[in-house]
Motif scaffolding. Structure first.
Motif, PDB file in Angstrom:
ATOM      1  N   GLU A 383      -2.752  -2.436  -5.327  1.00  0.00           N
ATOM      2  CA  GLU A 383      -0.840  -2.488  -4.864  1.00  0.00           C
ATOM      3  C   GLU A 383      -0.716  -0.953  -5.376  1.00  0.00           C
ATOM      4  O   GLU A 383       0.318  -0.867  -4.147  1.00  0.00           O
ATOM      5  N   VAL A 387       1.938   0.499  -2.189  1.00  0.00           N
ATOM      6  CA  VAL A 387       2.996   0.755  -2.994  1.00  0.00           C
ATOM      7  C   VAL A 387       3.116   2.744  -2.468  1.00  0.00           C
ATOM      8  O   VAL A 387       4.312   3.494  -1.893  1.00  0.00           O
ATOM      9  N   GLU A 390       3.692   3.386   1.100  1.00  0.00           N
ATOM     10  CA  GLU A 390       5.133   2.971   1.677  1.00  0.00           C
ATOM     11  C   GLU A 390       5.430   4.045   1.262  1.00  0.00           C
ATOM     12  O   GLU A 390       7.110   4.048   1.742  1.00  0.00           O
TER      13      GLU A 390
END
Length: 431
Positions: A383, A387, A390
């Motif tokens: 995860e 992130v 992004e």
């Protein structure tokens, strides 16, 4: 009549530039190693590397005892280690090598991290490159079929070394020093270039074989950069002898393999019983041994190479036991690490780097500071990667489950160093 082949040897040192950088800590780190070192120093671009590994494993299946014939010297209390990183310009260097070897064509990307130029699948001719997060290797074959008659116009040793020296220079390989030796036989003139760091030899080598009319028939070598990874305390040379029988510490040398082959092939050998081979040891020297860590990074660690009158007996890690660990490795015994999808030239070459999916590494989408980086805490590692991609940040794992990794000292404003505990981000540091 018994004919003996006499080989003459010429040695020379060829030097070029090498990049060094200090690690982030002056204290030795506990290293998580693979449970087997049989792939140490192997050329991943060589199609026969897997078979060579299997041969190395067989040596440990034989009962071998080692007899120290005289007092071994003390080689010091500590020695430097060096992290091994892929050469950032490896594709550009591959293209230069292709031109120098007379190959044409574009760079073709194969499966995983394999690349080639001018590859002929029928004859095996062409130039190959294997790249992962720990190193990169190249391998060339002319594809020529071996003749039943000895080649003509073989170069002498000095000429062969001069040719290899020119090949290194023209391709711009960024390796500080090769100790080049050449041997000439009836069938080829072969040059071996052993990578040496501050006059300490390693088990990383370049090989070039010349045939008729001084044509290069085969060549291979590493495309790497080395960085100072700090100093490690050493065990005594006497205590290290027992490590020769343990696959997690080292490699069996050619002298032992020859002794094993002779014992196994002996007419008196009984296949139903284990034949014990006794190998004498008369000397030892300090070397550097390439090790792949469980986080898939690569390092040259201080090692001892034991020897006798017939040659090298074996090489084992010389680092004190408390700095070595063998966890539930991501790399199983003797297996290849699964290469991360690294585009050559994109990695910063640091051990312990987890290749990130940064949108724009130099211009993050979201400004990175201590406050914004904390949003990664509590996420799983996967995860956190998502992130970061992004946000346009780079990620690097600095510690995993209490084990600290060696990191470069450079500060990058768009990079987050992660502490991973049981798969989750427990702490973050920008830089």
């Amino acid at each position: 009549m018994l004919h003996r082949r006499f080989l003459s040897t010429v040695a020379v040192i060829a030097t070029s530039a090498l990049m060094f950088a200090a690690c982030g800590s002056t204290d030795p780190l506990v290293l998580s190693l693979k449970s087997s070192q049989v792939k140490s120093g192997s050329n991943r671009a060589n199609p026969y590397s897997s078979q060579n590994t299997e041969d190395a494993k067989l040596a440990y299946a034989q009962e071998v005892s080692y007899s120290v014939m005289n007092e071994l010297p003390d080689l010091g209390e500590s020695a430097l280690a060096w992290s091994v990183n892929p050469l950032k310009q490896n594709i550009a260097t591959l293209k230069k090598l292709a031109l120098l070897l007379g190959l044409t064509g574009e760079v073709i990307k194969g499966d995983k991290n394999n690349f080639s130029i001018g590859l002929d699948n029928k004859t095996g001719a062409g130039l190959r490159l294997f790249v992962d997060v720990s190193s990169s290797w190249w391998n060339y074959s002319s594809g020529s079929v071996a003749d039943s008659m000895p080649p003509v116009n073989l170069p002498d040793e000095a000429t062969a070394i001069a040719r290899v020296t020119q090949l290194l220079t023209d391709s711009g390989l960024r390796v500080k020093a090769y100790a080049l030796t050449a041997t000439r036989s009836d069938w080829s003139t072969d040059v071996v270039g052993t990578v040496a760091v501050r006059e300490v030899s390693t088990n990383l080598e370049m090989h070039v074989s010349f045939g008729s009319d001084a044509k290069i028939m085969y060549a291979s070598g590493p495309l790497i950069e080395l960085k100072n990874a700090g100093s490690y305390p050493l065990v005594s040379t006497t205590d290290a002898v027992k490590r020769l029988s343990q696959v997690q510490y080292g490699l069996v040398g050619p002298t032992v393999r020859t002794a094993i082959d002779m014992a196994v092939s002996s007419p008196v050998a009984n296949s139903s019983t284990t034949t014990t081979v006794t190998v004498p040891i008369t000397g030892v020297r300090l070397t550097l041994m390439q090790i792949t860590l469980t986080n898939k990074s690569s390092i040259l660690l201080p090692a001892y190479t034991f020897m006798n009158a017939d040659g090298d007996v074996g090489t084992v890690l010389a680092v004190e036991e408390k700095y070595l660990s063998y966890g539930d490795s991501e790399v199983t015994d003797g297996a290849d690490p699964e290469p991360a999808p690294v585009e050559p030239g994109s990695s910063d070459g640091s051990p312990g780097v987890v290749p990130g999916g940064a949108v724009n590494p130099t211009n993050p989408v979201v400004a990175l500071d201590d406050a914004s980086s904390k949003k990664l805490i509590g996420l799983t590692e996967a995860e956190a990667q998502k992130v970061a991609a992004e946000m346009g940040w780079q990620l690097r794992v600095a510690m995993r489950d209490g084990e600290a990794y060696m990191l470069t000292m450079d500060y990058q404003t768009n990079r987050v160093n992660l502490t991973i505990t049981k798969g989750y981000v427990a702490a973050v540091v920008v830089g």
